[in-house]
Design an enzyme around this catalytic site. Structure first.
Site, PDB file in Angstrom:
ATOM      1  N   GLU A  12       0.818  -1.255  -0.032  1.00 19.78           N
ATOM      2  CA  GLU A  12       0.195   0.029  -0.040  1.00 19.78           C
ATOM      3  C   GLU A  12       0.872   1.156   0.114  1.00 19.78           C
ATOM      4  OE1 GLU A  12      -3.350  -0.314  -0.503  1.00 19.78           O
ATOM      5  OE2 GLU A  12      -3.149  -2.508  -0.492  1.00 19.78           O
ATOM      6  N   LYS A  37       3.359  -8.482 -14.254  1.00 26.64           N
ATOM      7  CA  LYS A  37       3.056  -8.631 -12.615  1.00 26.64           C
ATOM      8  C   LYS A  37       3.297 -10.068 -12.354  1.00 26.64           C
ATOM      9  CE  LYS A  37       1.353  -7.775  -8.748  1.00 26.64           C
ATOM     10  NZ  LYS A  37       1.602  -6.761  -7.819  1.00 26.64           N
ATOM     11  N   GLY A 112       4.352  -6.495  -2.862  1.00 26.23           N
ATOM     12  CA  GLY A 112       4.762  -5.884  -1.430  1.00 26.23           C
ATOM     13  C   GLY A 112       6.169  -5.590  -1.544  1.00 26.23           C
ATOM     14  N   SER A 171       2.579   8.306  -2.999  1.00 28.35           N
ATOM     15  CA  SER A 171       1.291   8.894  -2.574  1.00 28.35           C
ATOM     16  C   SER A 171       2.014  10.145  -1.948  1.00 28.35           C
ATOM     17  CB  SER A 171       0.502   7.931  -1.767  1.00 28.35           C
ATOM     18  OG  SER A 171      -0.781   8.653  -1.568  1.00 28.35           O
ATOM     19  N   PRO A 200       1.140  12.199  -6.924  1.00 29.22           N
ATOM     20  CA  PRO A 200       0.084  12.845  -5.798  1.00 29.22           C
ATOM     21  C   PRO A 200      -0.768  11.758  -5.436  1.00 29.22           C
ATOM     22  CG  PRO A 200       0.084  13.950  -7.866  1.00 29.22           C
ATOM     23  CD  PRO A 200       0.785  12.667  -7.973  1.00 29.22           C
TER      24      PRO A 200
END
EC number: 6.3.3.3
Length: 239
Positions: A12, A37, A112, A171, A200
């Site tokens: 995250e 991926k 991760g 982020s 952003p």
């Protein structure tokens, strides 16, 4: 740079949206791009995964996903619990090399952090990067705690003689706190690598056309963008 491995300092942190931004900027610069991926976890068979999200945002990219497991766990654990074959580092490297034969740039997105295990033997994304002799882009969070995880990731890469291309803040908050503002200067210091961008917060919610237009402005020229690290650092300090 035919292959670029994209890892995060944890989960995250904005790794998928950053991957999409790099892909969009590269496509906008006239490059042919593929996104691999290595292992998708926590997504059902008919649901879009990270690679599909990159394609939605960036447009015009080839996507490949080596394995998918239903539970949101580390790939090795998710594969074991699902009774399915794991993805091994050599398979990741071979798939990336095959895509590189037909594309200018292949972005290999991990799951991760750098040392998350893909198989029971302890194979990781770092092992795949070693096999590929590919540079690694590290996506880090902005706020408190990021310096430790970023430095640990950088030390592991250096210990393996892998090329840490640089860092991207995955982020960047609209109203950064003191820790985030200080980390703009401290992150490249602890990593021994340049800051190459800041995406952003909420960028993934943009309409795809808006995302593609804006993406180069979030990334340094090394990542096909126009972002100015010095100017960003000065603005953060004055905030």
């Amino acid at each position: 740079m035919a292959v670029l491995v994209v890892t995060g300092t944890g989960t995250e942190v904005g790794k998928t949206v950053t991957t999409a931004a790099v892909a969009a900027a590269a496509v906008g610069a006239g490059r042919s791009v593929a996104v691999l991926k290595a292992a998708q976890t926590g997504v059902g068979p008919d649901e879009p995964g990270d690679a599909q999200e990159v394609a939605r945002l960036a447009g015009g990219v080839t996507v490949d996903e080596l394995a998918r497991y239903p539970e949101p766990l580390a790939p090795a654990t998710a594969a074991l619990r699902a009774g399915r074959a794991p993805v091994r580092p050599r398979e990741i490297a071979e798939a990336a090399a095959k895509l590189a034969a037909g594309h200018d740039l292949v972005l290999v997105e991990g799951a991760g952090g750098l040392l998350v295990r893909f198989d029971a033997a302890g194979g990781t994304l770092a092992d795949a990067a070693e096999l590929l002799a590919a540079p690694v882009l590290v996506v880090a969070s902005a706020g408190l705690g990021t310096l430790n995880t970023t430095e640990l990731t950088a030390r592991e890469l250096r210990g393996r003689n892998l090329d840490l291309l640089g860092l991207v803040i995955g982020s960047w908050p609209g109203t950064p706190d003191l820790a985030s503002r200080c980390n703009v200067a401290d992150l490249p210091e602890v990593a021994g690598a340049p800051l190459l961008g800041a995406v952003p917060a909420g960028a993934g919610a943009l309409a795809p056309a808006d995302f593609r237009t804006a993406a180069p402005g979030w990334l340094a020229p090394r990542l096909f963008g126009t972002w100015d690290a010095d100017g960003f650092r000065e603005r953060a300090a004055r905030h």
